[in-house]
Design a protein around this motif. Structure first.
Motif, PDB file in Angstrom:
ATOM      1  N   LEU A  42       0.785  -0.959  -0.231  1.00  0.00           N
ATOM      2  CA  LEU A  42       0.215   0.113  -0.018  1.00  0.00           C
ATOM      3  C   LEU A  42       0.784   1.614  -0.136  1.00  0.00           C
ATOM      4  CD1 LEU A  42      -2.635   1.041  -0.340  1.00  0.00           C
ATOM      5  CD2 LEU A  42      -2.617   1.240   2.829  1.00  0.00           C
ATOM      6  N   GLN A  43       2.000   1.145   0.527  1.00  0.00           N
ATOM      7  CA  GLN A  43       3.484   2.130   0.757  1.00  0.00           C
ATOM      8  C   GLN A  43       4.419   1.534   0.286  1.00  0.00           C
ATOM      9  OE1 GLN A  43       2.595   2.361   4.956  1.00  0.00           O
ATOM     10  NE2 GLN A  43       0.792   3.484   5.199  1.00  0.00           N
ATOM     11  N   ASN A  44       4.401   1.889  -1.130  1.00  0.00           N
ATOM     12  CA  ASN A  44       5.174   1.732  -1.133  1.00  0.00           C
ATOM     13  C   ASN A  44       5.813   2.549  -2.177  1.00  0.00           C
ATOM     14  OD1 ASN A  44       4.175   3.070  -3.652  1.00  0.00           O
ATOM     15  ND2 ASN A  44       3.826   0.926  -5.350  1.00  0.00           N
ATOM     16  N   THR A  45       6.101   4.230  -1.621  1.00  0.00           N
ATOM     17  CA  THR A  45       6.857   4.819  -2.012  1.00  0.00           C
ATOM     18  C   THR A  45       8.013   5.927  -0.776  1.00  0.00           C
ATOM     19  OG1 THR A  45       5.369   6.691  -1.739  1.00  0.00           O
ATOM     20  CG2 THR A  45       5.681   5.553  -4.290  1.00  0.00           C
ATOM     21  N   SER A  46       6.881   5.167   0.207  1.00  0.00           N
ATOM     22  CA  SER A  46       8.283   5.670   1.988  1.00  0.00           C
ATOM     23  C   SER A  46       9.761   5.933   1.956  1.00  0.00           C
ATOM     24  CB  SER A  46       7.772   4.510   2.525  1.00  0.00           C
ATOM     25  OG  SER A  46       8.761   4.834   3.667  1.00  0.00           O
ATOM     26  N   GLN A  47      10.637   5.998   1.843  1.00  0.00           N
ATOM     27  CA  GLN A  47      11.726   6.644   2.519  1.00  0.00           C
ATOM     28  C   GLN A  47      12.237   5.623   2.874  1.00  0.00           C
ATOM     29  OE1 GLN A  47      13.763   8.770   0.628  1.00  0.00           O
ATOM     30  NE2 GLN A  47      11.629   9.785  -0.334  1.00  0.00           N
ATOM     31  N   LEU A  48      11.142   5.276   3.788  1.00  0.00           N
ATOM     32  CA  LEU A  48      11.732   3.946   5.318  1.00  0.00           C
ATOM     33  C   LEU A  48      12.083   2.544   4.509  1.00  0.00           C
ATOM     34  CD1 LEU A  48       9.402   4.373   8.203  1.00  0.00           C
ATOM     35  CD2 LEU A  48      11.616   4.786   7.579  1.00  0.00           C
ATOM     36  N   ALA A  49      11.727   2.795   2.121  1.00  0.00           N
ATOM     37  CA  ALA A  49      11.517   1.115   2.098  1.00  0.00           C
ATOM     38  C   ALA A  49      13.058   1.536   0.987  1.00  0.00           C
ATOM     39  CB  ALA A  49      10.860   1.403   0.738  1.00  0.00           C
ATOM     40  N   GLY A  50      13.716   2.493   1.838  1.00  0.00           N
ATOM     41  CA  GLY A  50      15.588   2.559   0.875  1.00  0.00           C
ATOM     42  C   GLY A  50      15.750   1.534  -0.168  1.00  0.00           C
ATOM     43  N   PHE A  51      15.975   0.765  -0.980  1.00  0.00           N
ATOM     44  CA  PHE A  51      16.294   0.595  -1.844  1.00  0.00           C
ATOM     45  C   PHE A  51      15.387   0.188  -2.740  1.00  0.00           C
ATOM     46  CE2 PHE A  51      17.274  -3.297   0.251  1.00  0.00           C
ATOM     47  CZ  PHE A  51      16.627  -3.931  -0.289  1.00  0.00           C
ATOM     48  N   ALA A  52      13.816  -0.314  -2.092  1.00  0.00           N
ATOM     49  CA  ALA A  52      12.968  -1.012  -1.646  1.00  0.00           C
ATOM     50  C   ALA A  52      11.704  -0.015  -2.308  1.00  0.00           C
ATOM     51  CB  ALA A  52      11.782  -1.952  -1.476  1.00  0.00           C
ATOM     52  N   LYS A  53      12.161   1.181  -2.573  1.00  0.00           N
ATOM     53  CA  LYS A  53      11.412   2.726  -2.862  1.00  0.00           C
ATOM     54  C   LYS A  53      10.997   2.011  -3.962  1.00  0.00           C
ATOM     55  CE  LYS A  53      12.373   6.898  -3.052  1.00  0.00           C
ATOM     56  NZ  LYS A  53      13.234   8.463  -2.467  1.00  0.00           N
ATOM     57  N   ARG A  54       9.484   2.165  -5.154  1.00  0.00           N
ATOM     58  CA  ARG A  54       9.323   1.632  -6.153  1.00  0.00           C
ATOM     59  C   ARG A  54       9.401   2.724  -6.896  1.00  0.00           C
ATOM     60  NH1 ARG A  54       3.900   4.969  -7.411  1.00  0.00           N
ATOM     61  NH2 ARG A  54       5.312   6.511  -7.881  1.00  0.00           N
ATOM     62  N   ASP A  55      10.319   3.813  -7.204  1.00  0.00           N
ATOM     63  CA  ASP A  55      10.896   4.203  -8.406  1.00  0.00           C
ATOM     64  C   ASP A  55      12.181   3.756  -8.457  1.00  0.00           C
ATOM     65  OD1 ASP A  55       8.604   5.363  -9.259  1.00  0.00           O
ATOM     66  OD2 ASP A  55       9.053   7.662  -8.345  1.00  0.00           O
ATOM     67  N   ASP A  56      12.775   3.372  -7.840  1.00  0.00           N
ATOM     68  CA  ASP A  56      14.307   3.009  -7.426  1.00  0.00           C
ATOM     69  C   ASP A  56      14.567   1.308  -7.507  1.00  0.00           C
ATOM     70  OD1 ASP A  56      15.071   5.300  -7.207  1.00  0.00           O
ATOM     71  OD2 ASP A  56      15.107   5.163  -4.704  1.00  0.00           O
ATOM     72  N   LEU A  57      13.851   0.854  -7.419  1.00  0.00           N
ATOM     73  CA  LEU A  57      13.377  -0.821  -6.987  1.00  0.00           C
ATOM     74  C   LEU A  57      13.193  -1.393  -8.735  1.00  0.00           C
ATOM     75  CD1 LEU A  57      13.439  -3.086  -5.891  1.00  0.00           C
ATOM     76  CD2 LEU A  57      10.620  -2.599  -5.878  1.00  0.00           C
ATOM     77  N   LYS A  58      11.905  -0.487  -9.235  1.00  0.00           N
ATOM     78  CA  LYS A  58      11.749  -0.161 -10.580  1.00  0.00           C
ATOM     79  C   LYS A  58      13.180  -0.524 -11.156  1.00  0.00           C
ATOM     80  CE  LYS A  58       7.570   1.659 -11.796  1.00  0.00           C
ATOM     81  NZ  LYS A  58       6.790   2.843 -12.418  1.00  0.00           N
ATOM     82  N   TYR A  59      13.965   0.251 -11.093  1.00  0.00           N
ATOM     83  CA  TYR A  59      15.652   0.528 -12.145  1.00  0.00           C
ATOM     84  C   TYR A  59      16.292  -0.541 -11.606  1.00  0.00           C
ATOM     85  CZ  TYR A  59      19.910   2.254 -13.164  1.00  0.00           C
ATOM     86  OH  TYR A  59      20.849   2.559 -13.603  1.00  0.00           O
ATOM     87  N   PHE A  60      16.706  -0.693 -10.229  1.00  0.00           N
ATOM     88  CA  PHE A  60      16.866  -1.619 -10.329  1.00  0.00           C
ATOM     89  C   PHE A  60      17.107  -3.433 -10.616  1.00  0.00           C
ATOM     90  CE2 PHE A  60      18.048   0.328  -6.127  1.00  0.00           C
ATOM     91  CZ  PHE A  60      19.221   1.705  -6.785  1.00  0.00           C
ATOM     92  N   LEU A  61      15.790  -3.737 -10.060  1.00  0.00           N
ATOM     93  CA  LEU A  61      15.410  -4.917 -10.789  1.00  0.00           C
ATOM     94  C   LEU A  61      15.203  -5.194 -12.658  1.00  0.00           C
ATOM     95  CD1 LEU A  61      11.608  -5.555  -9.309  1.00  0.00           C
ATOM     96  CD2 LEU A  61      13.025  -6.445  -8.854  1.00  0.00           C
ATOM     97  N   LYS A  62      15.080  -4.039 -13.115  1.00  0.00           N
ATOM     98  CA  LYS A  62      15.718  -3.863 -14.750  1.00  0.00           C
ATOM     99  C   LYS A  62      17.039  -4.035 -14.829  1.00  0.00           C
ATOM    100  CE  LYS A  62      12.788  -4.644 -17.822  1.00  0.00           C
ATOM    101  NZ  LYS A  62      12.687  -5.674 -18.246  1.00  0.00           N
ATOM    102  N   ASN A  63      17.822  -3.250 -13.806  1.00  0.00           N
ATOM    103  CA  ASN A  63      19.285  -3.458 -14.651  1.00  0.00           C
ATOM    104  C   ASN A  63      20.247  -4.342 -14.074  1.00  0.00           C
ATOM    105  OD1 ASN A  63      19.639  -1.115 -16.124  1.00  0.00           O
ATOM    106  ND2 ASN A  63      18.352  -0.178 -15.490  1.00  0.00           N
ATOM    107  N   ILE A  64      19.451  -5.023 -12.790  1.00  0.00           N
ATOM    108  CA  ILE A  64      20.518  -6.081 -12.088  1.00  0.00           C
ATOM    109  C   ILE A  64      19.861  -7.458 -12.764  1.00  0.00           C
ATOM    110  CG2 ILE A  64      20.555  -6.897 -10.238  1.00  0.00           C
ATOM    111  CD1 ILE A  64      20.691  -3.987  -8.781  1.00  0.00           C
ATOM    112  N   CYS A  65      18.960  -7.609 -12.870  1.00  0.00           N
ATOM    113  CA  CYS A  65      17.689  -9.065 -12.397  1.00  0.00           C
ATOM    114  C   CYS A  65      16.771  -9.467 -14.231  1.00  0.00           C
ATOM    115  CB  CYS A  65      16.888  -9.426 -11.168  1.00  0.00           C
ATOM    116  SG  CYS A  65      17.729  -9.661 -10.230  1.00  0.00           S
ATOM    117  N   ASP A  66      17.094  -7.835 -14.811  1.00  0.00           N
ATOM    118  CA  ASP A  66      15.791  -7.943 -16.010  1.00  0.00           C
ATOM    119  C   ASP A  66      14.457  -8.525 -15.581  1.00  0.00           C
ATOM    120  OD1 ASP A  66      15.468  -7.484 -18.585  1.00  0.00           O
ATOM    121  OD2 ASP A  66      16.050  -9.791 -18.701  1.00  0.00           O
TER     122      ASP A  66
END
Length: 155
Positions: A42-66
């Motif tokens: 429900l809350q996927n943009t919180s600063q508490l999510a660190g590397f798993a914050k929505r927009d960062d996570l999208k980037y990491f997933l695609k570029n690290i793991c495809d």
């Protein structure tokens, strides 16, 4: 495969980001051969999510793991219910009952398809699936879909 084993039509995985550093998190996903990460937070943009914050996570997933990233709001818990559970106003049993009722009201088994979720991984914040809505969602779908699927929790 022995005759006692049942073949699975597909598999659904789950993972929580809490209690994992980025290396462990992305290694689990990569080694799990995940095709798509389904965000059910429900809350996927919180600063508490660190590397798993929505927009960062999208980037990491695609570029690290495809791995693709998709949000599934139909599986989000209701804000007040989640807040009451986190603040210990309601018990896990109450939360579970109300969340399953919510999935039924939303008819998520009709909105989502097994082919969409095949080799997909549901993400939320809880480290382990025991008291987490991602496990409840997967078990709910398993009880309503005809296909036989394997559930794997990445911890």
């Amino acid at each position: 495969m022995t005759t006692s084993e049942t073949p699975f039509d597909f598999r659904i995985l789950s993972i929580g980001f809490t209690g994992k550093n980025a290396e462990r998190f992305f290694t689990l996903l990569k080694n799990g051969n995940v095709k798509t990460l389904f965000d059910v937070r429900l809350q996927n943009t919180s600063q508490l999510a660190g590397f798993a914050k929505r927009d960062d996570l999208k980037y990491f997933l695609k570029n690290i793991c495809d791995i693709d990233y998709v949000e599934i709001p139909e599986l989000y818990p209701e804000a007040n219910l989640l807040k009451d559970y986190k603040n210990k106003v309601v018990t896990w049993d109450y939360y579970q009952e109300k969340y399953l009722e919510l999935l039924s009201r939303r008819s998520v088994e009709s909105v989502l398809s097994p082919s969409l979720l095949d080799n997909g991984c549901l993400l939320c914040s809880e480290h382990k699936p025991h008291q987490c809505h991602r496990r409840l969602a997967i078990e709910y779908l398993k009880s309503r879909w005809v296909q036989n699927f394997k559930i794997e929790h990445l911890v």
